[in-house]
Motif scaffolding. Structure first.
Motif, mmCIF file in Angstrom:
data_model
loop_
_atom_site.group_PDB
_atom_site.id
_atom_site.type_symbol
_atom_site.label_atom_id
_atom_site.label_comp_id
_atom_site.label_asym_id
_atom_site.label_seq_id
_atom_site.Cartn_x
_atom_site.Cartn_y
_atom_site.Cartn_z
ATOM 1 N N ASN A 274 -7.951 1.929 -5.192
ATOM 2 C CA ASN A 274 -6.897 1.561 -4.268
ATOM 3 C C ASN A 274 -7.485 0.642 -3.203
ATOM 4 O O ASN A 274 -8.418 1.033 -2.490
ATOM 5 N N ILE A 275 -6.932 -0.553 -3.106
ATOM 6 C CA ILE A 275 -7.459 -1.575 -2.206
ATOM 7 C C ILE A 275 -6.355 -2.036 -1.266
ATOM 8 O O ILE A 275 -5.250 -2.354 -1.706
ATOM 9 N N LEU B 158 -8.958 -8.371 -9.135
ATOM 10 C CA LEU B 158 -8.007 -7.469 -8.489
ATOM 11 C C LEU B 158 -6.899 -6.960 -9.412
ATOM 12 O O LEU B 158 -6.272 -5.946 -9.119
ATOM 13 N N LEU B 159 -6.663 -7.648 -10.521
ATOM 14 C CA LEU B 159 -5.537 -7.311 -11.395
ATOM 15 C C LEU B 159 -5.523 -5.864 -11.872
ATOM 16 O O LEU B 159 -4.462 -5.286 -12.062
ATOM 17 N N ILE C 143 -1.593 2.557 6.245
ATOM 18 C CA ILE C 143 -2.839 2.441 5.484
ATOM 19 C C ILE C 143 -3.849 3.460 6.000
ATOM 20 O O ILE C 143 -4.554 4.112 5.224
ATOM 21 N N GLY C 144 -3.906 3.635 7.319
ATOM 22 C CA GLY C 144 -4.793 4.636 7.911
ATOM 23 C C GLY C 144 -4.499 6.032 7.399
ATOM 24 O O GLY C 144 -5.415 6.830 7.168
ATOM 25 N N VAL D 88 -10.941 -1.497 2.014
ATOM 26 C CA VAL D 88 -10.033 -2.193 2.924
ATOM 27 C C VAL D 88 -10.584 -3.581 3.211
ATOM 28 O O VAL D 88 -11.746 -3.730 3.588
ATOM 29 N N ILE D 89 -9.728 -4.574 3.004
ATOM 30 C CA ILE D 89 -10.060 -5.956 3.345
ATOM 31 C C ILE D 89 -9.118 -6.357 4.476
ATOM 32 O O ILE D 89 -7.912 -6.474 4.275
ATOM 33 N N PHE D 90 -9.662 -6.512 5.653
ATOM 34 C CA PHE D 90 -8.892 -6.750 6.864
ATOM 35 C C PHE D 90 -9.446 -7.992 7.551
ATOM 36 O O PHE D 90 -10.443 -7.925 8.260
#
Length: 143
Positions: free
Chosen positions: A2-3, A26-27, A63-64, A75-77
């Motif tokens: 899960n990203i 990512l697919l 998300i948190g 997590v990509i932020f």
């Protein structure tokens, strides 16, 4: 895995470009995003994302909550360090949760690229082991 994807307004285009570059990696993963960011990624790629509210309206907190339940793996932020954000406490809380729960977090493109390169090589198997261990522990507690 899960990203999650999140980006401040001035970084959204960078995150869209990043998602386009790593689309094939990512697919095969479950993808989540705050609202506007996720919509822009889906418009530019073939990726399907679960959309939460926009960040200032609680998407960061949604998300948190997944992080706190051990349901988020990465997590990509893409943060904008030069612009004040009205929901800065929510942002800091999300980053703190990633630290508390040992969730890999990239706040810029350089770190995100390293994390996705590792993901492509299968270097996040420890997340699966950790999650399965927590599930077994939860089952034993119920006995």
């Amino acid at each position: 895995m899960n990203i999650a994807f999140i980006a401040h307004d001035k970084k959204k285009e960078d995150l869209v470009s990043f998602a386009m570059a790593y689309e094939q990696v990512l697919l095969n993963h479950a993808l989540y995003s705050t609202g506007t960011t996720g919509k822009r990624i889906m418009e530019s790629t073939n990726l399907d994302l679960h959309l939460f509210a926009s960040g200032p309206l609680g998407g960061d907190q949604q998300i948190g909550a997944m992080i706190a339940e051990n349901e988020m793996d990465l997590v990509i932020f893409f943060k904008d360090p030069l612009t004040a954000q009205p929901h800065e406490p929510d942002i800091n809380a999300l980053i703190r949760l990633c630290d508390v729960y040992s969730i890999p977090l990239a706040t810029n493109m350089a770190t995100a690229e390293i994390l996705l390169s590792g993901l492509k090589r299968g270097e996040f198997k420890w997340r699966e082991i950790l999650k399965s261990g927590n599930q077994r522990k939860g089952n034993q507690d119920d006995a």
